[in-house]
Write an enzyme that holds these catalytic residues in place. Structure first.
Site, short mmCIF file in Angstrom:
data_model
loop_
_atom_site.label_atom_id
_atom_site.label_comp_id
_atom_site.label_asym_id
_atom_site.label_seq_id
_atom_site.Cartn_x
_atom_site.Cartn_y
_atom_site.Cartn_z
N SER A 118 0.82 -1.20 0.00
CA SER A 118 0.00 0.00 0.00
C SER A 118 0.85 1.25 0.00
CB SER A 118 -0.93 0.02 1.21
OG SER A 118 -1.92 -0.94 1.05
N VAL A 119 0.17 2.37 -0.15
CA VAL A 119 0.87 3.61 -0.44
C VAL A 119 1.80 4.08 0.68
CG1 VAL A 119 -1.02 5.11 0.28
CG2 VAL A 119 0.59 5.86 -1.46
N GLY A 142 5.91 2.09 3.19
CA GLY A 142 7.33 2.36 3.38
C GLY A 142 8.26 1.77 2.35
N LYS A 143 7.75 1.60 1.14
CA LYS A 143 8.59 1.01 0.09
C LYS A 143 9.78 1.89 -0.24
CE LYS A 143 5.41 0.93 -2.95
NZ LYS A 143 4.35 1.48 -2.11
N LYS A 202 7.46 -1.34 9.85
CA LYS A 202 7.08 -0.41 10.92
C LYS A 202 6.87 -1.15 12.25
CE LYS A 202 5.08 2.79 7.58
NZ LYS A 202 4.15 3.84 7.27
N GLY A 256 -17.82 12.35 -50.65
CA GLY A 256 -18.91 12.08 -51.60
C GLY A 256 -19.53 10.70 -51.50
N LYS A 257 -19.26 9.99 -50.41
CA LYS A 257 -19.77 8.62 -50.27
C LYS A 257 -21.30 8.60 -50.32
CE LYS A 257 -17.62 7.97 -46.25
NZ LYS A 257 -16.88 9.23 -46.10
N SER A 304 -14.21 4.25 -42.64
CA SER A 304 -13.44 2.99 -42.52
C SER A 304 -12.01 3.15 -43.03
CB SER A 304 -14.16 1.83 -43.21
OG SER A 304 -14.73 2.20 -44.45
#
Lengths: 643, 300
Positions: A39-40, A43-44, A173, A481-482, A550
């Site tokens: 998780s944020v 403490g990575k 921790k 012009g299709k 297309s």
């Protein structure tokens, strides 16, 4: 003077001897890539900062910079905030989070390490999965106070699914829970319960304080009750022997090296196994066999190739293998082939998965058109429940059925990562939309297909209308012009008593495709729907004219496949863009140019002109009436219009 | 059983990346800065495509203030290996007389290097450019992908990077976009030196200590490579044993005092180095996030 030289030379020789000894020692070192996740606030970044700091790998200028930044932005008072060392981007420093995968390097006497530092926030799960796909080991950080969070479980699930070999659960921790053994044991037990549910075979749990340095490198003086290794001891000793070396030899051909007529080498990286000169080889999917003649390198030929090496192989026979084919050992135990798969997918795009849409699938060195034909369920990583779902949203993991346009060679991801892992690429935005793991081939139909014959068939309906149904597919830029020409043609058909219908954005977008976002790759989905609708109308006996840009040749190929080649007439409107611009009374192109409308062919998206359209017109050269007459003549010639 | 050493793994990874690019893009080019990382990258490329010729040209953006020895070395390498070499100088910048003394390092680097690079890439219509950058160099590079996309104006959007799974690289790009590819992303400075030593790769002699004329400015030793360097009052070039850990424009590149005149000695010094390699580059000093800012603007 001469004495100086001698001293210098001696010093130099001493240095050379020392360095040689050192480099020999380096040669023995193996490489371990590990990911840190959790998780944020677990403490990575602090942990990685400490590993770098304590491995004495910080340079003085980096330390100085760190001290300055710590004072300004740090959360540790006057102490060094190690997290700031690894949070590189300016945006991250301000927000105090790690938004992207960062790669760090350090080494010990035993090993070289690449640390893959990945973000904690749920919205960055895809970044975490990116890191996990490259890792041999995962350190899952758990805050001793918080215990297991959804994010811990999500990350545990992903590293397990991706087959990361070693898992460390770092209960961090510990200083904030008085280094208590009870709390540690409780959390380990919680994790064990979860790990069993996801078939995780083993993990190593370590009580730690990254901030204070307990059990990071040195054994903690605060936790005598723990007798296991410190994190660093574990990283130094965990086995990196890779089981891919023991698996059958596989090498996807990346590139064919053909500098002259005498040399033909297949270049690629060996993904598993090994092969010796003289060994038998089978090229898949062709099944052609030969023997390994030589392994070319600039420093002379080798006798053997090993998993992980990038090599150039020459075979005894002239086998016609090309990029994406797979060279395999022997002629037994070869990879399977299929065009239909059970897969696990992690969806990585903000735009949710649309079942049926065509993507590029890249697997090994092979790229093939593919679509998800069915989502079976989404996995709730917290409860591990399977929830039925029609789609996958960002960061969701689901089990799906995927179908490829052509059969491909594969092995289940669990057997061989490189032979069973793939990505899906959006055809318009070119974004990487998802990562996928092939579980196995899927047999049988995905949907309940009609088995009962209808009494009145297509031929009977056509007969009644005295015409042969077909689809006239107009392709070309907006305002080329299709619809003009389709209208002129339909008036002429109507006058002859023919039954026809025009599909164009005017009658398709407000209803059938109202759920689509035309500034995204939904354009392709629209083409798919129009093609199917045209086919149904053809089945009903009608002549259909479709008027959609297309722009991509693959879209038109798809339409042709759905409708059937024999019923498909392709008309390319090749009107120069200046004339289209002059027709643009609604300011469509102008808006696109200003970026207010996105993905407009001819402006910010390519238009791939058909290579072999049945007819090509330009408003510069043809009036709609003339063009309609030419088409009518073509239809008569084809026998579409009855007598 | 044979296990690949870490350098074997890094070499195989880099070669795999180079071959992917050649297989998937239309018109690649290799950035050749003449430095040690470029030397290693070139060596890897020669390995990847041998016995064939390199399937792409090398591009050197010459700011006009490169060390003279770098230019001589570059031309010698081209002679020895016979690769296609494009040398580009920003003509507008030359016409305007841009130099680091009157305009400062920022303006000089921006116009002669960043703008020069953009011009060269646009002129050649290159849709992918190899670079020798490594993730260990500094914080923003640590977060960059191996395949790093640039907008039409060559800008980098760090928040919008594609996920890079396994070794499956998505090389599909939108109109006007181009890719910077970093095959040596996972190498460290030490790996580079070790590889140079093991593979006997030629490098510019400026990396080896020798007596060179230098002046000390703001704590940095600057080599007086030619008479364009304006000497300040009281400055007299001194002969010192120095070498360079990184090479760029001579007025912007700090030398370190060293007696390491051989490769083994350099490796030994690197092992005990206390200052990171980029610290010799003045352009990184301005502010902590300066590299990120430069990259957003298109500085490789």
């Amino acid at each position: 003077m001469s004495q100086d030289m001698t001293v210098g030379q001696k010093a130099s020789q001493k240095a050379i001897a020392e360095v040689k000894a050192y480099i020999d020692a380096q040669r023995q070192k193996t490489l371990l890539r590990f990911i840190t996740c959790g998780s944020v606030d677990d403490g990575k970044s602090t942990l990685i900062g400490r590993l770098l700091f304590e491995s004495k790998l910080l340079f003085d200028d980096q330390l100085e910079n760190l001290k300055n930044v710590s004072k300004k932005l740090g959360t540790q008072g006057d102490d060094i905030d190690f997290a700031l060392l690894v949070d590189g981007l300016a945006a991250e420093r301000e927000q105090g989070i790690t938004i992207d995968v960062a790669y760090r390097f350090f080494n010990t006497e035993q090993r070289k390490f690449i640390v893959i530092d990945t973000p904690g926030h749920e919205q960055y799960t895809r970044n975490m999965a990116t890191g996990a796909s490259q890792a041999d080991l995962a350190v899952l950080m758990v805050d001793a106070r918080q215990g297991l969070t959804t994010q811990t479980k999500r990350h545990a699930y992903i590293v397990q699914a991706l087959g990361v070999k070693h898992i460390v659960v770092a209960i961090n921790k510990m200083d904030l829970v008085d280094y208590g053994q009870d709390r540690f044991d409780e959390l380990v037990e919680n994790f064990r319960t979860f790990s069993q549910k996801i078939d995780m075979e083993a993990f190593t749990a370590i009580p730690m304080s990254a901030l204070k340095g307990d059990n990071v490198l040195e054994a903690s003086g605060h936790m005598d009750w723990y007798t296991g290794p410190t994190l660093m001891q574990h990283l130094n000793t965990v086995s990196v022997a890779d089981e891919v070396a023991e698996k059958p030899f596989r090498m996807p051909v990346q590139w064919v090296n053909r500098p002259d007529l005498d040399f033909r080498g297949f270049a690629g990286r060996v993904v598993s196994g090994s092969l010796k000169v003289g060994d038998k080889i089978t090229s898949m999917p062709s099944g052609k066999t030969s023997k390994l003649a030589r392994v070319y390198t600039v420093d002379g030929d080798l006798d053997e190739v090993l998993a992980g090496q990038s090599v150039t192989l020459c075979l005894e026979d002239e086998i016609d293998a090309s990029r994406g084919d797979i060279l395999c050992a022997g002629d037994a135990n070869l990879p399977q082939q299929s065009d239909n798969f059970h897969v696990k997918i992690l969806w990585m795009s903000e735009q949710k998965l649309r079942v049926g849409r065509t993507f590029r699938m890249k697997i090994g060195a092979h790229t093939v058109n593919a679509s998800v034909t069915q989502t079976k369920h989404v996995i709730d990583v917290n409860t591990l429940q399977h929830i039925s779902a029609e789609t996958l949203e960002l960061n969701e993991i689901g089990e799906c059925i995927v179908r490829t346009e052509r059969p491909i060679c594969f092995e289940p991801y669990a057997n061989n990562r490189e032979m069973g892992g793939f990505i899906l690429i959006d055809k318009i935005t070119n974004a990487t939309m998802a990562m996928g793991l092939i579980a196995d081939a899927h047999s049988g139909a995905d949907l309940d297909q009609r088995t009962q014959e209808l009494t009145i068939d297509r031929a009977a309906r056509a007969d009644q209308k005295r015409q042969v149904p077909l689809t006239v597919w107009f392709t070309g830029l907006k305002r080329s012009g299709k619809t003009y020409i389709a209208n002129a043609l339909e008036r002429k058909l109507f006058a002859r008593g023919c039954h026809s219908f025009i599909l164009d954005p005017g009658n398709v977008l407000p209803g059938m495709s109202e759920d689509l976002d035309f500034e995204s790759s939904d354009q392709i989905e629209n083409v798919r729907r129009v093609a199917h609708m045209s086919k149904l109308m053809n089945d009903a006996g009608l002549i259909v004219m479709t008027c959609f840009t297309s722009p991509l040749s693959f879209e038109r190929r798809m339409a042709r496949r759905i409708i059937g080649t024999e019923n498909f007439l392709e008309i390319h409107m090749d009107t120069p863009i200046e004339i289209s611009l002059a027709q643009d009374s609604q300011g469509y192109f102008e808006k696109a140019r200003r970026g207010e409308i996105k993905n407009v062919a001819g402006i910010d998206m390519r238009f791939e002109p058909p290579k072999a359209a049945d007819l090509t017109f330009s408003l510069r050269k043809h009036s709609p009436e003339d063009a309609a007459d030419i088409i009518l003549a073509k239809l008569t010639e084809m026998g579409v219009l009855g007598g | 059983m044979n296990t690949l050493s870490h350098l074997d793994v890094l070499e195989a990874e880099a070669i795999h990346i180079m071959r992917e690019v050649v297989a998937e893009v239309e018109n690649p080019v290799m950035m050749y800065s003449v430095g040690k990382d470029s030397a290693v990258m070139l060596h890897l490329a020669l390995k990847a495509f041998a016995p064939g010729k390199l399937p792409f040209p090398l591009l050197h953006v010459d700011t006009g203030f490169k060390f003279r020895e770098m230019i001589a070395f570059r031309d010698q390498m081209q002679k020895d290996y016979g690769f296609d070499l494009i040398v580009h100088q920003n003509q507008d910048g030359l016409d305007a007389g841009i130099n680091p003394f009157d305009h400062g390092s920022d303006v000089h680097t921006n116009i002669m290097k960043t703008e020069g690079l953009k011009q060269a890439l646009d002129a050649g219509g290159f849709d992918a450019a190899f670079g020798g950058a490594r993730r260990d160099e500094e914080a923003t590079r640590a977060k960059e992908r191996v395949f790093s996309f640039r907008t039409k104006t060559h800008g980098w959007d760090p928040k919008n990077q594609r996920p890079e799974l396994w070794s499956l690289y998505n090389a599909h790009k939108n109109i006007g976009e181009s890719i910077r590819v970093f095959p040596m992303s996972n190498w460290t400075e030490f790996d580079v030196w070790q590889y140079i030593y093991e593979q006997n790769i030629p490098i510019v002699p400026l990396y080896l200590a020798a007596k060179r004329p230098v002046v000390e400015r703001d704590g940095v030793l600057i080599m007086v490579d030619d008479d364009r360097l304006p000497l300040r009052d009281g400055e007299i070039p001194m002969q010192k044993m120095v070498r360079f850990r990184t090479l760029g424009c001579y007025p912007l590149t700090g030398a370190v005092e060293s007696k390491a005149a051989t490769l083994p000695e350099i490796i030994q010094e690197t092992l005990v180095a206390r200052v990171s390699e980029r610290s010799g580059r003045m352009i990184d000093h301005d502010q902590a996030a300066s590299m990120e800012k430069k990259k957003r603007e298109g500085y490789f």
